[in-house]
Design a protein around this motif. Structure first.
Motif, PDB file in Angstrom:
ATOM      1  N   TYR A 178       0.265   4.332   0.640  1.00 40.50           N
ATOM      2  CA  TYR A 178       0.126   5.231   1.794  1.00 40.50           C
ATOM      3  C   TYR A 178       0.997   4.714   2.948  1.00 40.50           C
ATOM      4  O   TYR A 178       1.693   5.467   3.620  1.00 40.50           O
ATOM      5  CB  TYR A 178      -1.337   5.319   2.235  1.00 40.50           C
ATOM      6  CG  TYR A 178      -2.224   5.937   1.190  1.00 40.50           C
ATOM      7  CD1 TYR A 178      -2.180   7.301   0.931  1.00 40.50           C
ATOM      8  CD2 TYR A 178      -3.092   5.152   0.434  1.00 40.50           C
ATOM      9  CE1 TYR A 178      -2.990   7.877  -0.047  1.00 40.50           C
ATOM     10  CE2 TYR A 178      -3.903   5.713  -0.533  1.00 40.50           C
ATOM     11  CZ  TYR A 178      -3.843   7.065  -0.783  1.00 40.50           C
ATOM     12  OH  TYR A 178      -4.624   7.621  -1.749  1.00 40.50           O
ATOM     13  N   TRP A 179       0.943   3.401   3.153  1.00 38.37           N
ATOM     14  CA  TRP A 179       1.724   2.794   4.244  1.00 38.37           C
ATOM     15  C   TRP A 179       3.214   2.952   3.972  1.00 38.37           C
ATOM     16  O   TRP A 179       3.984   3.346   4.847  1.00 38.37           O
ATOM     17  CB  TRP A 179       1.343   1.310   4.373  1.00 38.37           C
ATOM     18  CG  TRP A 179       1.940   0.631   5.559  1.00 38.37           C
ATOM     19  CD1 TRP A 179       1.425   0.605   6.827  1.00 38.37           C
ATOM     20  CD2 TRP A 179       3.169  -0.106   5.599  1.00 38.37           C
ATOM     21  NE1 TRP A 179       2.268  -0.122   7.654  1.00 38.37           N
ATOM     22  CE2 TRP A 179       3.344  -0.566   6.929  1.00 38.37           C
ATOM     23  CE3 TRP A 179       4.139  -0.434   4.646  1.00 38.37           C
ATOM     24  CZ2 TRP A 179       4.443  -1.334   7.319  1.00 38.37           C
ATOM     25  CZ3 TRP A 179       5.227  -1.199   5.036  1.00 38.37           C
ATOM     26  CH2 TRP A 179       5.372  -1.635   6.367  1.00 38.37           C
ATOM     27  N   CYS A 193      -8.050   4.984   7.166  1.00 38.40           N
ATOM     28  CA  CYS A 193      -7.486   4.267   6.023  1.00 38.40           C
ATOM     29  C   CYS A 193      -7.584   5.213   4.835  1.00 38.40           C
ATOM     30  O   CYS A 193      -8.689   5.467   4.338  1.00 38.40           O
ATOM     31  CB  CYS A 193      -8.264   2.982   5.744  1.00 38.40           C
ATOM     32  SG  CYS A 193      -7.740   2.225   4.180  1.00 38.40           S
ATOM     33  N   PHE A 194      -6.458   5.746   4.414  1.00 39.22           N
ATOM     34  CA  PHE A 194      -6.469   6.757   3.351  1.00 39.22           C
ATOM     35  C   PHE A 194      -6.866   6.158   2.005  1.00 39.22           C
ATOM     36  O   PHE A 194      -7.344   6.848   1.120  1.00 39.22           O
ATOM     37  CB  PHE A 194      -5.099   7.429   3.263  1.00 39.22           C
ATOM     38  CG  PHE A 194      -4.737   8.152   4.518  1.00 39.22           C
ATOM     39  CD1 PHE A 194      -5.280   9.402   4.784  1.00 39.22           C
ATOM     40  CD2 PHE A 194      -3.905   7.578   5.458  1.00 39.22           C
ATOM     41  CE1 PHE A 194      -4.991  10.073   5.969  1.00 39.22           C
ATOM     42  CE2 PHE A 194      -3.599   8.229   6.643  1.00 39.22           C
ATOM     43  CZ  PHE A 194      -4.143   9.476   6.902  1.00 39.22           C
ATOM     44  N   CYS A 201      -1.684   5.996   8.734  1.00 34.33           N
ATOM     45  CA  CYS A 201      -2.921   5.246   8.493  1.00 34.33           C
ATOM     46  C   CYS A 201      -3.154   4.226   9.604  1.00 34.33           C
ATOM     47  O   CYS A 201      -2.366   4.098  10.530  1.00 34.33           O
ATOM     48  CB  CYS A 201      -2.846   4.555   7.136  1.00 34.33           C
ATOM     49  SG  CYS A 201      -1.690   3.171   7.119  1.00 34.33           S
ATOM     50  N   LEU A 245      -2.890   1.031   9.686  1.00 38.53           N
ATOM     51  CA  LEU A 245      -1.861  -0.003   9.874  1.00 38.53           C
ATOM     52  C   LEU A 245      -0.621   0.563  10.561  1.00 38.53           C
ATOM     53  O   LEU A 245       0.171  -0.183  11.126  1.00 38.53           O
ATOM     54  CB  LEU A 245      -1.503  -0.629   8.526  1.00 38.53           C
ATOM     55  CG  LEU A 245      -1.364  -2.153   8.521  1.00 38.53           C
ATOM     56  CD1 LEU A 245      -2.570  -2.852   9.112  1.00 38.53           C
ATOM     57  CD2 LEU A 245      -1.080  -2.669   7.131  1.00 38.53           C
ATOM     58  N   CYS A 299       0.857  -1.199   0.000  1.00 42.84           N
ATOM     59  CA  CYS A 299       0.000   0.000   0.000  1.00 42.84           C
ATOM     60  C   CYS A 299       0.887   1.240   0.000  1.00 42.84           C
ATOM     61  O   CYS A 299       1.741   1.415   0.871  1.00 42.84           O
ATOM     62  CB  CYS A 299      -0.899   0.011   1.232  1.00 42.84           C
ATOM     63  SG  CYS A 299      -1.826   1.549   1.392  1.00 42.84           S
ATOM     64  N   CYS A 348      -8.833  -1.955   6.825  1.00 46.59           N
ATOM     65  CA  CYS A 348      -7.599  -1.690   6.070  1.00 46.59           C
ATOM     66  C   CYS A 348      -7.782  -2.377   4.726  1.00 46.59           C
ATOM     67  O   CYS A 348      -8.029  -3.581   4.684  1.00 46.59           O
ATOM     68  CB  CYS A 348      -6.394  -2.273   6.813  1.00 46.59           C
ATOM     69  SG  CYS A 348      -4.926  -2.515   5.766  1.00 46.59           S
ATOM     70  N   ALA A 349      -7.657  -1.613   3.658  1.00 46.60           N
ATOM     71  CA  ALA A 349      -7.946  -2.166   2.319  1.00 46.60           C
ATOM     72  C   ALA A 349      -6.692  -2.680   1.626  1.00 46.60           C
ATOM     73  O   ALA A 349      -6.686  -2.865   0.403  1.00 46.60           O
ATOM     74  CB  ALA A 349      -8.627  -1.103   1.460  1.00 46.60           C
ATOM     75  N   SER A 350      -5.622  -2.941   2.386  1.00 46.58           N
ATOM     76  CA  SER A 350      -4.394  -3.399   1.730  1.00 46.58           C
ATOM     77  C   SER A 350      -4.621  -4.765   1.082  1.00 46.58           C
ATOM     78  O   SER A 350      -5.437  -5.559   1.541  1.00 46.58           O
ATOM     79  CB  SER A 350      -3.252  -3.485   2.747  1.00 46.58           C
ATOM     80  OG  SER A 350      -3.566  -4.409   3.757  1.00 46.58           O
TER      81      SER A 350
HETATM   82  S1  SF4 Z   1      -5.070   0.158   3.062  1.00 47.38           S
HETATM   83 FE1  SF4 Z   1      -4.226  -0.348   5.106  1.00 47.38          FE
HETATM   84  S2  SF4 Z   1      -2.050   0.118   4.824  1.00 47.38           S
HETATM   85 FE2  SF4 Z   1      -3.137   1.249   3.206  1.00 47.38          FE
HETATM   86  S3  SF4 Z   1      -3.752   3.263   4.007  1.00 47.38           S
HETATM   87 FE3  SF4 Z   1      -5.414   1.877   4.465  1.00 47.38          FE
HETATM   88  S4  SF4 Z   1      -4.957   1.192   6.578  1.00 47.38           S
HETATM   89 FE4  SF4 Z   1      -3.050   1.936   5.714  1.00 47.38          FE
END
Ligand code: SF4
Ligand SMILES: Cc1cc2nc3c(=O)[nH]c(=O)nc-3n(C[C@H](O)[C@H](O)[C@H](O)COP(=O)(O)OP(=O)(O)OC[C@H]3O[C@@H](n4cnc5c(N)ncnc54)[C@H](O)[C@@H]3O)c2cc1C
Length: 272
Positions: free
Chosen positions: A102-103, A117-118, A109, A111, A100, A135-137
């Protein structure tokens, strides 16, 4: 930061380092900040002995060994680049972190322990279509999906568990994505024989890309198990229907790809 060689399976609080293809970039970007790195290459088994694979075996060694089921060999062959596969271990592959963006860019975020969760409101074209509410990772390991479909078992210095149980969907009260305990080391993987197996992968380009969707299928006796990479925060054992997916506004295309690949994989196994 101290770097030492492991002399036993007790790392005394140090962070395990194998090939470093995943860990070193995370240290460079400041996401992981270990006090002590412990090179575990001397204590973690490496090599293939029938159905047993040392966790230190490289993906390159797995992709060309005829003892390895097709799904796992193909998952390794289609992963990363030849250089990375020569160095990267199967144990390290199973424990790689999310891609991800963003992570990886250290946005605060969920995680990383934050409140948001951006990806849910932002860019999520490559994110999860199952279990994506918190969390959509999307889990990036081709290898893990193949091992889950094959029903493989992990041996650590503490316990024995199905590969699928190495993973957990993160929640508000526990943000971890694996069940690995501090000080626990992956030692070997037991892969039961399958009558036939296959791995199919859709990616942005034909080589050196993480899975948009990876589909592993393994047939043993009358039973076929299917597991997917790139569709959920964990390797996804398909127990229900792909129609149960909950895609985000910009990744419903993954449901179509997954549907096509699952159909292709199951048909291929049924025809031989
Ligand atoms: S998908 Fe998970 S890792 Fe990615 S921004 Fe959302 S919470 Fe964070
Ligand atoms: C550019 C790039 C592209 C890639 N593409 C793909 C792809 O398409 N598909 C795919 O599946 N993978 C892909 N990968 C992941 C790659 O396969 C892994 O980085 C590699 O296998 C990790 O192995 P390593 O030995 O280098 O692990 P390391 O970097 O040494 O370790 C990774 C993590 O695992 C821990 N660890 C390592 N070994 C053990 C052990 N035995 N017990 C406990 N903890 C351990 C480390 O502490 C660390 O947290 C890609 C990686 C990169 C950098």
């Amino acid at each position: 930061m101290e770097l030492r060689q492991a002399s036993s399976l007790d790392l005394d609080g140090g962070t395990p380092l194998h090939g470093g293809t995943e860990l070193v970039p995370l240290i460079r970007s400041g996401i992981v900040r270990p006090d002590t790195l412990v090179d575990i290459r001397g204590v973690v088994p490496r090599g293939i002995d029938g159905s047993t694979i040392g966790a230190g075996t490289t993906l390159a060694e797995l992709e060309c060994d005829p003892q390895i089921p097709d799904a796992l060999r193909e998952a390794c062959r289609l992963a990363a680049s030849p250089q990375l596969r020569n160095v990267g271990s199967v144990g390290g592959n199973l424990l790689q972190s999310t891609r991800c963006w963003y992570w990886r860019l250290k946005w605060p975020c969920r995680l990383h322990g934050g409140d948001e969760c951006f990806a849910l409101e932002g860019e999520h074209r490559e994110h999860a279509i199952f279990e994506n509410g918190f969390c959509a990772s999307a889990h990036p390991s081709d290898v893990a999906a193949a091992l889950v479909a094959l029903g493989a078992t992990l041996h650590t210095n503490r316990r024995e568990l199905p590969v699928a149980e190495l993973y957990r969907v993160p929640t508000d009260d526990d943000r971890r994505v694996t069940t690995l305990e501090p000080g626990e080391l992956l030692l070997s993987i037991e892969v039961p024989p399958a009558d036939r197996s296959i791995y199919l992968k859709a990616m942005e380009r034909k080589r050196w890309a993480f899975p948009l969707v990876g589909v592993a299928a393994a047939r043993t006796g009358g039973e076929t198990r299917v597991a997917l990479a790139g569709v959920a925060p964990i390797p996804w054992l398909l127990e229900g229907s792909l129609e149960d997916a909950t895609p985000l506004p910009r990744n419903a295309y993954k449901v179509d790809i997954a549907t096509a690949l699952v159909k292709r994989a199951v048909t291929a196994l049924a025809t031989v």
